[in-house]
Design a protein around this motif. Structure first.
Motif, PDB file in Angstrom:
ATOM      1  N   GLU A  19      -5.718  -3.654   3.702  1.00 54.51           N
ATOM      2  CA  GLU A  19      -5.261  -2.006   3.651  1.00 54.51           C
ATOM      3  C   GLU A  19      -3.623  -2.344   3.919  1.00 54.51           C
ATOM      4  O   GLU A  19      -3.038  -1.687   3.618  1.00 54.51           O
ATOM      5  CB  GLU A  19      -5.513  -0.978   4.387  1.00 54.51           C
ATOM      6  CG  GLU A  19      -4.866   0.242   4.327  1.00 54.51           C
ATOM      7  CD  GLU A  19      -4.873   1.636   5.578  1.00 54.51           C
ATOM      8  OE1 GLU A  19      -4.230   2.204   6.274  1.00 54.51           O
ATOM      9  OE2 GLU A  19      -6.349   1.742   5.528  1.00 54.51           O
ATOM     10  N   ALA A  20      -3.634  -3.236   5.542  1.00 59.94           N
ATOM     11  CA  ALA A  20      -1.973  -3.246   5.336  1.00 59.94           C
ATOM     12  C   ALA A  20      -1.816  -4.241   4.291  1.00 59.94           C
ATOM     13  O   ALA A  20      -0.569  -4.358   3.872  1.00 59.94           O
ATOM     14  CB  ALA A  20      -2.307  -4.368   6.328  1.00 59.94           C
ATOM     15  N   ALA A  21      -2.619  -5.047   3.920  1.00 59.25           N
ATOM     16  CA  ALA A  21      -2.083  -6.253   2.300  1.00 59.25           C
ATOM     17  C   ALA A  21      -1.648  -5.340   1.187  1.00 59.25           C
ATOM     18  O   ALA A  21      -0.613  -4.869   0.590  1.00 59.25           O
ATOM     19  CB  ALA A  21      -3.203  -6.720   2.196  1.00 59.25           C
ATOM     20  N   LYS A  22      -3.032  -4.428   1.472  1.00 57.96           N
ATOM     21  CA  LYS A  22      -2.088  -3.308  -0.368  1.00 57.96           C
ATOM     22  C   LYS A  22      -1.195  -2.785  -0.202  1.00 57.96           C
ATOM     23  O   LYS A  22       0.114  -2.190  -1.179  1.00 57.96           O
ATOM     24  CB  LYS A  22      -3.401  -2.612  -0.450  1.00 57.96           C
ATOM     25  CG  LYS A  22      -3.407  -1.253  -1.619  1.00 57.96           C
ATOM     26  CD  LYS A  22      -4.884  -0.323  -1.433  1.00 57.96           C
ATOM     27  CE  LYS A  22      -4.862   0.412  -3.155  1.00 57.96           C
ATOM     28  NZ  LYS A  22      -6.218   0.773  -3.016  1.00 57.96           N
ATOM     29  N   SER A  23      -0.565  -2.026   1.201  1.00 53.78           N
ATOM     30  CA  SER A  23       0.861  -0.905   1.740  1.00 53.78           C
ATOM     31  C   SER A  23       1.930  -2.005   1.409  1.00 53.78           C
ATOM     32  O   SER A  23       3.055  -2.178   0.972  1.00 53.78           O
ATOM     33  CB  SER A  23       0.582  -0.600   3.474  1.00 53.78           C
ATOM     34  OG  SER A  23      -0.898   0.526   3.571  1.00 53.78           O
ATOM     35  N   LEU A  24       2.317  -3.109   1.800  1.00 54.55           N
ATOM     36  CA  LEU A  24       2.841  -4.690   1.844  1.00 54.55           C
ATOM     37  C   LEU A  24       3.288  -4.723   0.724  1.00 54.55           C
ATOM     38  O   LEU A  24       3.937  -4.162   0.348  1.00 54.55           O
ATOM     39  CB  LEU A  24       2.283  -5.579   2.778  1.00 54.55           C
ATOM     40  CG  LEU A  24       2.753  -5.704   4.215  1.00 54.55           C
ATOM     41  CD1 LEU A  24       2.039  -6.856   4.739  1.00 54.55           C
ATOM     42  CD2 LEU A  24       4.162  -5.725   4.766  1.00 54.55           C
ATOM     43  N   ASN A  25       2.094  -4.998  -0.369  1.00 53.23           N
ATOM     44  CA  ASN A  25       1.497  -4.896  -1.693  1.00 53.23           C
ATOM     45  C   ASN A  25       2.947  -4.175  -2.224  1.00 53.23           C
ATOM     46  O   ASN A  25       3.262  -4.009  -3.216  1.00 53.23           O
ATOM     47  CB  ASN A  25       0.816  -5.681  -2.706  1.00 53.23           C
ATOM     48  CG  ASN A  25       0.413  -6.967  -2.272  1.00 53.23           C
ATOM     49  OD1 ASN A  25       1.191  -7.197  -2.043  1.00 53.23           O
ATOM     50  ND2 ASN A  25      -0.693  -7.133  -1.535  1.00 53.23           N
ATOM     51  N   THR A  26       3.028  -3.068  -1.970  1.00 54.03           N
ATOM     52  CA  THR A  26       2.723  -1.616  -2.508  1.00 54.03           C
ATOM     53  C   THR A  26       4.728  -1.339  -2.397  1.00 54.03           C
ATOM     54  O   THR A  26       5.596  -1.431  -2.930  1.00 54.03           O
ATOM     55  CB  THR A  26       2.429   0.012  -1.764  1.00 54.03           C
ATOM     56  OG1 THR A  26       1.048  -0.228  -2.569  1.00 54.03           O
ATOM     57  CG2 THR A  26       3.139   1.277  -2.839  1.00 54.03           C
ATOM     58  N   LEU A  27       4.832  -1.619  -0.884  1.00 52.53           N
ATOM     59  CA  LEU A  27       6.464  -2.441  -0.524  1.00 52.53           C
ATOM     60  C   LEU A  27       7.137  -2.938  -1.487  1.00 52.53           C
ATOM     61  O   LEU A  27       7.879  -2.635  -2.150  1.00 52.53           O
ATOM     62  CB  LEU A  27       6.124  -2.303   0.270  1.00 52.53           C
ATOM     63  CG  LEU A  27       6.495  -0.485   2.235  1.00 52.53           C
ATOM     64  CD1 LEU A  27       6.299  -1.342   3.106  1.00 52.53           C
ATOM     65  CD2 LEU A  27       7.853   0.278   1.535  1.00 52.53           C
ATOM     66  N   ALA A  28       6.466  -3.933  -1.680  1.00 56.20           N
ATOM     67  CA  ALA A  28       7.359  -4.920  -2.267  1.00 56.20           C
ATOM     68  C   ALA A  28       7.607  -4.641  -3.745  1.00 56.20           C
ATOM     69  O   ALA A  28       8.573  -4.728  -4.352  1.00 56.20           O
ATOM     70  CB  ALA A  28       6.610  -6.294  -2.115  1.00 56.20           C
ATOM     71  N   MET A  29       5.991  -4.184  -4.900  1.00 58.33           N
ATOM     72  CA  MET A  29       6.520  -3.734  -5.566  1.00 58.33           C
ATOM     73  C   MET A  29       7.358  -2.674  -6.006  1.00 58.33           C
ATOM     74  O   MET A  29       8.491  -3.137  -6.992  1.00 58.33           O
ATOM     75  CB  MET A  29       5.104  -2.735  -6.143  1.00 58.33           C
ATOM     76  CG  MET A  29       5.235  -2.589  -7.491  1.00 58.33           C
ATOM     77  SD  MET A  29       4.333  -1.136  -8.489  1.00 58.33           S
ATOM     78  CE  MET A  29       3.806   0.170  -7.304  1.00 58.33           C
ATOM     79  N   LEU A  30       7.362  -1.317  -4.827  1.00 56.24           N
ATOM     80  CA  LEU A  30       8.465  -0.094  -5.127  1.00 56.24           C
ATOM     81  C   LEU A  30       9.625  -1.158  -5.011  1.00 56.24           C
ATOM     82  O   LEU A  30      10.802  -0.745  -5.458  1.00 56.24           O
ATOM     83  CB  LEU A  30       8.701   0.418  -3.658  1.00 56.24           C
ATOM     84  CG  LEU A  30       7.502   1.814  -3.708  1.00 56.24           C
ATOM     85  CD1 LEU A  30       6.921   2.137  -2.688  1.00 56.24           C
ATOM     86  CD2 LEU A  30       7.509   2.675  -4.915  1.00 56.24           C
ATOM     87  N   LEU A  31      10.629  -2.040  -4.051  1.00 53.80           N
ATOM     88  CA  LEU A  31      11.449  -3.020  -4.111  1.00 53.80           C
ATOM     89  C   LEU A  31      12.144  -3.736  -4.843  1.00 53.80           C
ATOM     90  O   LEU A  31      12.427  -3.394  -6.207  1.00 53.80           O
ATOM     91  CB  LEU A  31      11.364  -3.133  -2.813  1.00 53.80           C
ATOM     92  CG  LEU A  31      11.515  -2.431  -0.894  1.00 53.80           C
ATOM     93  CD1 LEU A  31      11.169  -2.922  -0.106  1.00 53.80           C
ATOM     94  CD2 LEU A  31      12.576  -1.864  -0.599  1.00 53.80           C
ATOM     95  N   GLN A  32      10.971  -4.510  -5.708  1.00 52.60           N
ATOM     96  CA  GLN A  32      10.799  -5.155  -6.886  1.00 52.60           C
ATOM     97  C   GLN A  32      11.438  -4.751  -8.290  1.00 52.60           C
ATOM     98  O   GLN A  32      12.707  -4.589  -9.168  1.00 52.60           O
ATOM     99  CB  GLN A  32       9.583  -6.400  -7.190  1.00 52.60           C
ATOM    100  CG  GLN A  32      10.184  -7.366  -7.655  1.00 52.60           C
ATOM    101  CD  GLN A  32      11.145  -7.765  -7.741  1.00 52.60           C
ATOM    102  OE1 GLN A  32      11.018  -9.381  -6.433  1.00 52.60           O
ATOM    103  NE2 GLN A  32      12.625  -8.895  -7.718  1.00 52.60           N
ATOM    104  N   ASN A  33      10.511  -3.528  -7.847  1.00 55.49           N
ATOM    105  CA  ASN A  33      10.835  -2.705  -9.070  1.00 55.49           C
ATOM    106  C   ASN A  33      12.171  -2.423  -9.512  1.00 55.49           C
ATOM    107  O   ASN A  33      12.980  -1.420 -10.294  1.00 55.49           O
ATOM    108  CB  ASN A  33      10.283  -2.085  -9.198  1.00 55.49           C
ATOM    109  CG  ASN A  33       8.527  -1.695  -9.609  1.00 55.49           C
ATOM    110  OD1 ASN A  33       8.566  -2.614 -10.595  1.00 55.49           O
ATOM    111  ND2 ASN A  33       7.816  -1.237 -10.144  1.00 55.49           N
ATOM    112  N   LEU A  34      12.488  -1.589  -8.164  1.00 58.76           N
ATOM    113  CA  LEU A  34      13.839  -0.799  -8.030  1.00 58.76           C
ATOM    114  C   LEU A  34      15.609  -1.844  -7.852  1.00 58.76           C
ATOM    115  O   LEU A  34      16.394  -1.686  -9.001  1.00 58.76           O
ATOM    116  CB  LEU A  34      14.353  -0.504  -6.291  1.00 58.76           C
ATOM    117  CG  LEU A  34      15.959  -0.470  -5.886  1.00 58.76           C
ATOM    118  CD1 LEU A  34      16.303   0.743  -6.994  1.00 58.76           C
ATOM    119  CD2 LEU A  34      15.733  -0.115  -4.216  1.00 58.76           C
TER     120      LEU A  34
END
Length: 143
Positions: A19-34
């Motif tokens: 779950e921690a990895a999924k949350s970190l990956n989601t944050l990374a995706m949001l920031l990378q998309n931005l």
């Protein structure tokens, strides 16, 4: 520093390392998309009221939300919005930090201070709370 505390908090608030990895990956995706699409309104706005956001990043007072704020997002209910005129340095810095946290997640997970010791123990080691350990030499066919 604040980013380290945000990462630690996000990991502590997670029920499992996955779950921690999924949350970190989601944050990374949001920031990378931005960062890849800085002019796009689509990537400058994150709907914080959706179930997917709450599932992965919690509510507005969690480690994930704290990291979005550190990246430069501002909370304007029900969204986190990245101002169009804001520099992207902070978003890049948080992205680098999140990616590093993903690389070292095994170590971070192993050394985390649980938010709630008993609950974390139950999640991390269900056998430790589900069944008593038999006493040494206490039975079976060893005799």
């Amino acid at each position: 520093d604040a980013m380290g505390r945000g990462i630690d908090r996000l990991v502590r608030e997670s029920a499992s390392k996955a779950e921690a990895a999924k949350s970190l990956n989601t944050l990374a995706m949001l920031l990378q998309n931005l960062l890849n699409n800085p002019e796009s309104d689509r990537y400058r706005k994150v709907n914080a009221s959706g179930s997917r956001f709450r599932e992965l990043l919690g509510s507005g007072g969690t480690g994930g939300a704290e990291l979005l704020r550190l990246a430069g997002f501002q909370y304007q209910e029900p969204n986190f919005t990245f101002p169009a005129d804001q520099a992207h340095d902070s978003a890049q810095h948080v992205l680098d930090f999140v990616q590093d946290a993903l690389r070292t997640l095994d170590q971070t997970w192993a050394s985390r201070a649980p938010a709630d010791g008993a609950a974390a123990l139950g999640v991390a080691h269900p056998a430790a709370v589900a069944a008593p350990v038999p006493a040494a030499g206490g039975g079976g066919d060893a005799g």
